[in-house]
Scaffold this motif. Sequence first.
Motif, PDB file in Angstrom:
ATOM      1  N   SER A  53      -8.875 -16.356 -14.092  1.00  0.00           N
ATOM      2  CA  SER A  53      -9.515 -15.734 -12.931  1.00  0.00           C
ATOM      3  C   SER A  53      -8.698 -15.914 -11.660  1.00  0.00           C
ATOM      4  O   SER A  53      -8.823 -15.153 -10.725  1.00  0.00           O
ATOM      5  CB  SER A  53     -10.922 -16.303 -12.741  1.00  0.00           C
ATOM      6  N   THR A  54      -7.841 -16.939 -11.614  1.00  0.00           N
ATOM      7  CA  THR A  54      -7.026 -17.185 -10.434  1.00  0.00           C
ATOM      8  C   THR A  54      -5.695 -16.465 -10.579  1.00  0.00           C
ATOM      9  O   THR A  54      -5.002 -16.634 -11.576  1.00  0.00           O
ATOM     10  CB  THR A  54      -6.784 -18.693 -10.254  1.00  0.00           C
ATOM     11  N   ARG A  55      -5.369 -15.681  -9.585  1.00  0.00           N
ATOM     12  CA  ARG A  55      -4.085 -14.987  -9.563  1.00  0.00           C
ATOM     13  C   ARG A  55      -3.410 -15.283  -8.239  1.00  0.00           C
ATOM     14  O   ARG A  55      -4.058 -15.537  -7.242  1.00  0.00           O
ATOM     15  CB  ARG A  55      -4.299 -13.488  -9.734  1.00  0.00           C
ATOM     16  N   ILE A  56      -2.094 -15.211  -8.239  1.00  0.00           N
ATOM     17  CA  ILE A  56      -1.315 -15.491  -7.041  1.00  0.00           C
ATOM     18  C   ILE A  56      -0.567 -14.224  -6.655  1.00  0.00           C
ATOM     19  O   ILE A  56       0.007 -13.553  -7.515  1.00  0.00           O
ATOM     20  CB  ILE A  56      -0.320 -16.639  -7.286  1.00  0.00           C
ATOM     21  N   ALA A  57      -0.593 -13.919  -5.365  1.00  0.00           N
ATOM     22  CA  ALA A  57       0.157 -12.766  -4.864  1.00  0.00           C
ATOM     23  C   ALA A  57       1.115 -13.238  -3.786  1.00  0.00           C
ATOM     24  O   ALA A  57       0.736 -13.993  -2.890  1.00  0.00           O
ATOM     25  CB  ALA A  57      -0.790 -11.724  -4.289  1.00  0.00           C
ATOM     26  N   SER A  94     -13.703  -9.128  -6.591  1.00  0.00           N
ATOM     27  CA  SER A  94     -14.906  -9.897  -6.876  1.00  0.00           C
ATOM     28  C   SER A  94     -14.816 -11.341  -6.420  1.00  0.00           C
ATOM     29  O   SER A  94     -15.759 -12.099  -6.601  1.00  0.00           O
ATOM     30  CB  SER A  94     -15.195  -9.854  -8.374  1.00  0.00           C
ATOM     31  N   GLN A  95     -13.685 -11.747  -5.804  1.00  0.00           N
ATOM     32  CA  GLN A  95     -13.524 -13.135  -5.416  1.00  0.00           C
ATOM     33  C   GLN A  95     -12.937 -13.247  -4.013  1.00  0.00           C
ATOM     34  O   GLN A  95     -12.170 -12.389  -3.589  1.00  0.00           O
ATOM     35  CB  GLN A  95     -12.601 -13.849  -6.395  1.00  0.00           C
ATOM     36  N   PRO A  96     -13.290 -14.335  -3.311  1.00  0.00           N
ATOM     37  CA  PRO A  96     -12.686 -14.545  -1.994  1.00  0.00           C
ATOM     38  C   PRO A  96     -11.212 -14.919  -2.149  1.00  0.00           C
ATOM     39  O   PRO A  96     -10.833 -15.574  -3.117  1.00  0.00           O
ATOM     40  CB  PRO A  96     -13.497 -15.705  -1.406  1.00  0.00           C
ATOM     41  N   ILE A  97     -10.403 -14.474  -1.198  1.00  0.00           N
ATOM     42  CA  ILE A  97      -8.980 -14.790  -1.258  1.00  0.00           C
ATOM     43  C   ILE A  97      -8.683 -16.004  -0.392  1.00  0.00           C
ATOM     44  O   ILE A  97      -9.443 -16.342   0.521  1.00  0.00           O
ATOM     45  CB  ILE A  97      -8.115 -13.590  -0.820  1.00  0.00           C
ATOM     46  N   ARG A  98      -7.587 -16.659  -0.704  1.00  0.00           N
ATOM     47  CA  ARG A  98      -7.107 -17.775   0.115  1.00  0.00           C
ATOM     48  C   ARG A  98      -5.677 -17.441   0.498  1.00  0.00           C
ATOM     49  O   ARG A  98      -4.841 -17.158  -0.368  1.00  0.00           O
ATOM     50  CB  ARG A  98      -7.160 -19.085  -0.674  1.00  0.00           C
TER      51      ARG A  98
END
Length: 167
Positions: free
Chosen positions: A117-121, A144-148
């Motif tokens: 579910s965690t992806r890095i951009a 569907s998820q908050p970004i950091r």
Amino acid sequence: RTNYNQGRKLRLTGRASKAQKSIRRTVYVSDIDQSVTEEILAGLFSSYGQVVDCRICGDPNSVLRFAFVEFSDDQGARAALSVGGTMICHEDDVKTFFESACGEVTRIRLLGDQLHSTRIAFVEFAMAESAVAALNCSGIVLGSQPIRVSPSKTPVRSRTTRSPSTN
């Protein structure tokens, strides 16, 4: 006592036979982003064969959405299986989001896969001010998820190559 088929092969007839043929022509697609519609999905898979049905299932507000894409023949389904693990629309979504919120994006690279579910951009902007503005986007929900958002730990490389100086 239940003997089920007692070791004999079952012959599928009528509706059961049609269902069996449909299964061979159908692929399962998992982890579908909320921004992906049945039309987008069918359009993407149409390059592998004629799509006769496309159904997205699951809660539209959940990350657990999935789909069944049925082709007119089993060759299309086999060809579609070759793209397992491909991310659909995520890179475009990330680029569109940051360009609308911060400024021109010159390069983007996504890491991760459909199993996590965690992806890095890694997002590179044309202007330093855009990168600073992006730091204020942490917590905003994308898909569907908050970004950091965090600053890069590596320095920005010059776009021009320098020849070694000779003195």
